[in-house]
Enzyme design. Structure first.
Site, PDB file in Angstrom:
ATOM      1  N   ILE A 418       0.867  -1.073   0.038  1.00 47.50           N
ATOM      2  CA  ILE A 418       0.063   0.000   0.051  1.00 47.50           C
ATOM      3  C   ILE A 418       0.876   1.364   0.048  1.00 47.50           C
ATOM      4  CG2 ILE A 418      -1.669   1.299   1.363  1.00 47.50           C
ATOM      5  CD1 ILE A 418      -2.656  -1.725   2.053  1.00 47.50           C
ATOM      6  N   ASP A 419       1.993   1.272   0.725  1.00 48.40           N
ATOM      7  CA  ASP A 419       2.851   2.416   0.840  1.00 48.40           C
ATOM      8  C   ASP A 419       3.542   2.612  -0.556  1.00 48.40           C
ATOM      9  OD1 ASP A 419       3.956   4.476   2.281  1.00 48.40           O
ATOM     10  OD2 ASP A 419       5.217   3.281   3.402  1.00 48.40           O
TER      11      ASP A 419
END
Length: 686
Positions: A418-419
């Site tokens: 996600i990052d």
């Protein structure tokens, strides 16, 4: 526990250094520290802006010169010598350890030994028992004798600190492979875990992806309990060789530790009576799971530890070294090696090209490099090629969510994160790519995937949604590092910032993320840093995100963050935070000034409207004064985090990309700042 909008609770990474909340007393912190190059003198002509512009230009030239012809950037990823020691032990176990590899690895390991005979897990840190034991064994493999002064010092320190019996489980597993430790004295990890459905506690998907990829092959190793002939004894590493396992009183039955200790005893009994057919089916299931997740380049998840254990597990199940799966796996391990000019060989735990490339793209664009510069266009093209378009393990919990996103490594289609996805979108928005429709489609998929991966409480974890079970961390087997992936402030901040840039600041999911961040702020004004050290990283991530999402600079949360950053600025003008801040409150916000941490503090202060304040001016002066002649910065300190305190990382490109981003925003402003005022604008967007 963190309250959710529906009144339930979810486990979250503790916001305190110990149980409960900890508000550090600033006066209790160590004395202010300075770097060797403390910039007490003002820049020539007392013109900070001119100095910043000049430093940024030099940094741009340096960073452009480090780009690969294919468009990506990658700095070395340094961790600690356990990676190197375990690589040698694997090769010894498989009987493929060659003299050149052994000599080069030993050269690196010796060079990392401290004066007291120990090995630390980060620059300037204290000696670590498990790292010291593993490094010692590796040097014994290389022919270093126990009575050599450097070896004797190491062994004496190990004995003083409890010997092998006091080391972590993973260290003792490696020793058990050669009979230096008994399998009966290790926690049990049965392969029948493979049969647990996802709704049963302690199923494999309750573990974070990095732990899951390691635990599945280790269930096979635990079941098979192999022992290779030991090439030498290790009596000198026991406090009492005649009794290597000192008796220990079990934890009270009414405690969680006591419950899981007794569960482990039961599993040891089960190991002796496990139905042979059921166990074989479980191990075959583990083998299929492992093979299905091998990447195209032969690695597993793009990280070294799962690859090591997967190779061992498959070998124990009858896969010979010439099998295509094994050949590819062993070849992938060679790609984790960094050969240095002095002949030493360092093993990277992971490689970070996607992360480094998106951060480098952001830094260059924010420093004024044209959106259609060939380097940025090439970087964007490479990132577009790296998009993950198929489901991975995350789909177990999100089966209806269409794929789309980016991983951290060269090859890791099973575990996009996600990052990286948030930061790649922010990077792509800074580039004027010749195929805008392709960019739009990739960004649209990435945004949709990130939104779908939001956890119930409003935050985002790194790889999975709602990976918050309280049980995995309590297993006796899991005594090292985080094994779950709850939402964190830094990842959530990057997603919120990206959503705001995409015009979704008013989306209910973005607002829930903002509220989650506001609730996670510490009483003293900072945010915990899960993936970077530590509160400086968390705060440097959150404040720009809040401002981008429309939180005014005068909001009490922003002002508390600004006040905290001012209070921990070093006397030399920079910022630093030691890794000991993860478990010693006196170190929170304290440490040697570093280029990356100074940049994180500046990014927060600049976002909060503090550009012309003394704190920012001093911070910019520190960056310009400590820059090297070639446009780079030096940074031996570890400012990246794998597991808080337990596993630390020195990303060699952090010291280049974050200072350039901060200087660029100081000189040119935030390219997306207009969004906070409600005005449209996507630099580089066509």
């Amino acid at each position: 526990m963190t309250a959710t909008t529906d009144g339930s609770t979810e486990a979250a990474y503790p916001r305190a250094v110990t149980e409960g909340r900890v508000t550090p007393t600033i006066s209790a912190a160590p004395k202010e520290v300075r770097t060797a190059a403390a910039p007490d003198a003002r820049p020539p002509g007392d013109d900070v802006l001119t100095a910043a512009r000049t430093a940024a230009e030099r940094s741009v030239e340096h960073l452009l010169g480090r780009q690969d012809p294919q468009g990506w950037w990658k700095g070395d990823l340094a961790t600690n010598v356990t990676m190197d020691a375990e690589d040698l032990l694997l090769r010894q176990f498989l009987s493929i350890l060659d003299d050149d590899t052994l000599r080069a690895a030993a050269l690196f390991i010796r060079g990392e030994q401290r004066a007291d005979g120990t090995w630390a897990t980060f620059h300037g840190g204290p000696g670590d028992l498990s790292a010291t034991i593993e490094a010692y064994v590796a040097l014994r493999l290389a022919g270093d004798l126990p009575d050599a002064p450097h070896m004797a010092r190491a062994a004496a320190w190990v004995r003083e600190h409890g010997g092998i019996a006091a080391s972590r489980v993973f260290t003792r597993i490696w020793l058990a492979l050669f009979g230096w430790w008994k399998w009966d004295d290790l926690p049990e990890l049965p392969p029948e875990l493979m049969f647990f459905p996802k709704w049963v506690p302690l199923n494999i998907y309750d573990f974070g992806c990095w732990a899951r990829q390691t635990i599945v092959p280790l269930t096979v190793v635990s079941a098979e309990r192999p022992v290779r002939p030991a090439p030498f004894p290790l009596d000198e590493l026991h406090t009492d060789p005649a009794r290597p396992v000192p008796p220990a009183r079990p934890a009270p039955l009414v405690s969680w530790d006591g419950v899981f200790q007794r569960l482990d005893r039961g599993l040891h009994l089960y190991h002796k009576v496990a139905p042979r057919r059921l166990r074989r089916l479980a191990m075959d299931s583990a083998a299929r799971w492992i093979i299905e997740r091998q990447e195209n380049d032969g690695c597993w998840g793009g990280i070294q530890p799962p690859a090591v254990y997967s190779v061992i597990a498959l070998h124990l199940l009858g896969y010979d070294l010439d099998h295509p799966v094994m050949r590819a796996g062993l070849a992938s391990l060679d790609r984790f090696a960094v050969w240095r000019e002095d002949g030493a060989r360092m093993i990277e735990a992971c490689q970070s090209p996607v992360w480094d490339t998106c951060l480098a793209t952001v830094a260059l664009a924010d420093a004024g490099v044209s959106p259609d510069h060939p380097a940025l266009v090439a970087a964007a093209g490479w990132m577009l090629d790296e998009e993950v378009r198929r489901p991975g393990d995350w789909a177990v919990r999100k089966p209806e969510l269409p794929p789309g996103g980016w991983a951290f490594e060269f090859q890791n289609d099973n575990y996009p994160d996600i990052d990286d996805t948030a930061e790649v979108v922010l990077a792509l928005r800074r580039v004027r790519h010749p195929d805008p429709e392709r960019v739009e489609a990739a960004v649209r998929r990435g945004v949709r995937w990130n939104l779908g991966m939001q956890s119930r409480g409003g935050g985002w974890g790194a790889f999975d949604a709602d990976n918050t079970s309280p049980f995995p961390n309590r297993l006796p087997f899991c005594d090292f590092g985080e094994v779950i992936d709850p939402p964190s402030a830094d990842v959530t901040a990057h997603v919120v910032e990206m959503l705001a840039v995409e015009g979704r600041a008013d989306d209910p999911r973005t607002r829930r993320g903002v509220q989650w961040l506001l609730a996670e702020q510490e009483p003293f004004g900072a945010w915990f840093g899960r993936w970077g050290v530590n509160y400086v990283y968390g705060t440097g991530s959150v404040v720009p995100a809040l401002i981008a999402a429309g939180i005014p600079a005068g909001h009490p949360a922003v002002r508390r963050a600004v006040d905290w950053l001012r209070s921990v600025q070093n006397a030399d003008g920079g910022w630093g935070e030691d890794l000991r801040s993860y478990h010693e409150p006196k170190w929170i916000g304290r440490g040697e000034s570093t280029a990356s941490q100074t940049a994180w503090a500046l990014l927060a202060l600049l976002a909060a409207g503090e550009r012309d304040t003394e704190a920012v001016t001093r911070g910019v002066r520190w960056l310009t004064a400590t820059q090297r002649a070639d446009g780079s910065w030096d940074e031996p300190w570890f400012t990246g985090t794998g597991f808080p305190w337990d596993f630390s990382i020195n990303y060699h490109l952090y010291r280049q990309v974050f200072p350039l981003t901060a200087l660029g925003r100081y000189v040119h402003g935030d390219p997306f700042a207009a969004l906070a005022d409600g005005r449209p604008g996507h630099p580089g967007k066509v």
